[in-house]
Design an enzyme around this catalytic site. Sequence first.
Site, PDB file in Angstrom:
ATOM      1  N   GLU A  48       0.824  -1.211   0.000  1.00 12.51           N
ATOM      2  CA  GLU A  48       0.000   0.000   0.000  1.00 12.51           C
ATOM      3  C   GLU A  48       0.859   1.263   0.000  1.00 12.51           C
ATOM      4  O   GLU A  48       0.539   2.242  -0.670  1.00 12.51           O
ATOM      5  CB  GLU A  48      -0.960   0.004   1.193  1.00 12.51           C
ATOM      6  N   TYR A 131      -6.785   6.410   3.596  1.00 15.11           N
ATOM      7  CA  TYR A 131      -6.897   5.306   2.642  1.00 15.11           C
ATOM      8  C   TYR A 131      -6.103   4.090   3.114  1.00 15.11           C
ATOM      9  O   TYR A 131      -6.620   2.968   3.177  1.00 15.11           O
ATOM     10  CB  TYR A 131      -6.435   5.712   1.230  1.00 15.11           C
ATOM     11  N   ASP A 149     -10.503   4.939  -2.679  1.00 19.70           N
ATOM     12  CA  ASP A 149      -9.337   5.494  -3.355  1.00 19.70           C
ATOM     13  C   ASP A 149      -9.807   6.199  -4.624  1.00 19.70           C
ATOM     14  O   ASP A 149     -11.006   6.356  -4.851  1.00 19.70           O
ATOM     15  CB  ASP A 149      -8.319   4.391  -3.667  1.00 19.70           C
TER      16      ASP A 149
END
Length: 303
Positions: A48, A131, A149
């Site tokens: 991520e 996020y 997102d």
Amino acid sequence: MTATAPTDLHPPRHQPVGVVLNAWFRAEARSLPWRRSGFGAWGILVSEFMLQQTPVNRVIPRLEEWLARWPTPADLAAVPASEAVRAWASLGYPRRALWLHAAAVQITEQHGGVVPHDVDTLLELTGIGDYTARAVAVFAYGHRHPVVDTNTRRVIARAITGQAEPAPPSRTRDLEAMNALLPPDDTEAAVFNAATMELGAVVCTARTPHCDDCPIRNTCAWRAAGYPVYDGPRKTVQKSFAGSDRQVRGLIMAELRSTHRPVTDAEITTLWPDATQRDRALAGLLVDGLAVAAPSGGYLLPD
DNA sequence: CAGGCGTGGAA
DNA sequence: TTTCCAAGCCT
């Protein structure tokens, strides 16, 4: 052949979007490293960080190298930040490498080496925003939260709102919109979050969406409205990279990564002709902690 | 909240 | 060629 039954002439038009998208995802989703079962919360977390503003295909090789070298947060925490910055290579936005290293230290020292489960705890880690905190809680641990997102915002704007592009991001509004679509079951909700992002990434793309291949085209509000052009506020245009401070910072960072010796002022001078811009870029790197003054002169990556 | 922050591929 | 865009975050 028998006549088509009336129910076939009128298929269900309002099957929940989650059911349709999840079936599509399970059949069509790309095979990506972080989707392998047992990939682990640390691997998810690293992926991520790397995926923030960097395309999937560029991330994959760096991610594999990273996890082979540092299979746990403690492994990364045990090396200097400079090694993280080197391994980050040219993924871009090297502050992320610094932040990921700092997060690994926090995880090791404050959380027993275990990536936190809770969104609020994840948010306390350096470099983790709304996020990423939700993505880790959902994709690594299966918790039920909306994950929003840029792909998700675009899919909702089109399929639900009927606009070509989303309005400027609004945390509260975006999360509420996604929450309203989220399947009740934890696992299905997690898959739906991933499926919505996947749809935006490969079908409902920003420039030329592949609507003919879209699994939810029959209920898409944008399609139903005749694909109206976007008439809202424009996104702020990014300054051109060539000649920008970003480019100069990037040149200096590449030089710092290329060696373990201090990079001298003379060497930095050769990287860019304009002294004012050079000094500004270097000063910025020092402020950001991406470069430090070496005791013997010159500059190094941070310890 | 607008602006800054890398890099490279595609249209 | 230029512009847009890519699983954001921080100040």
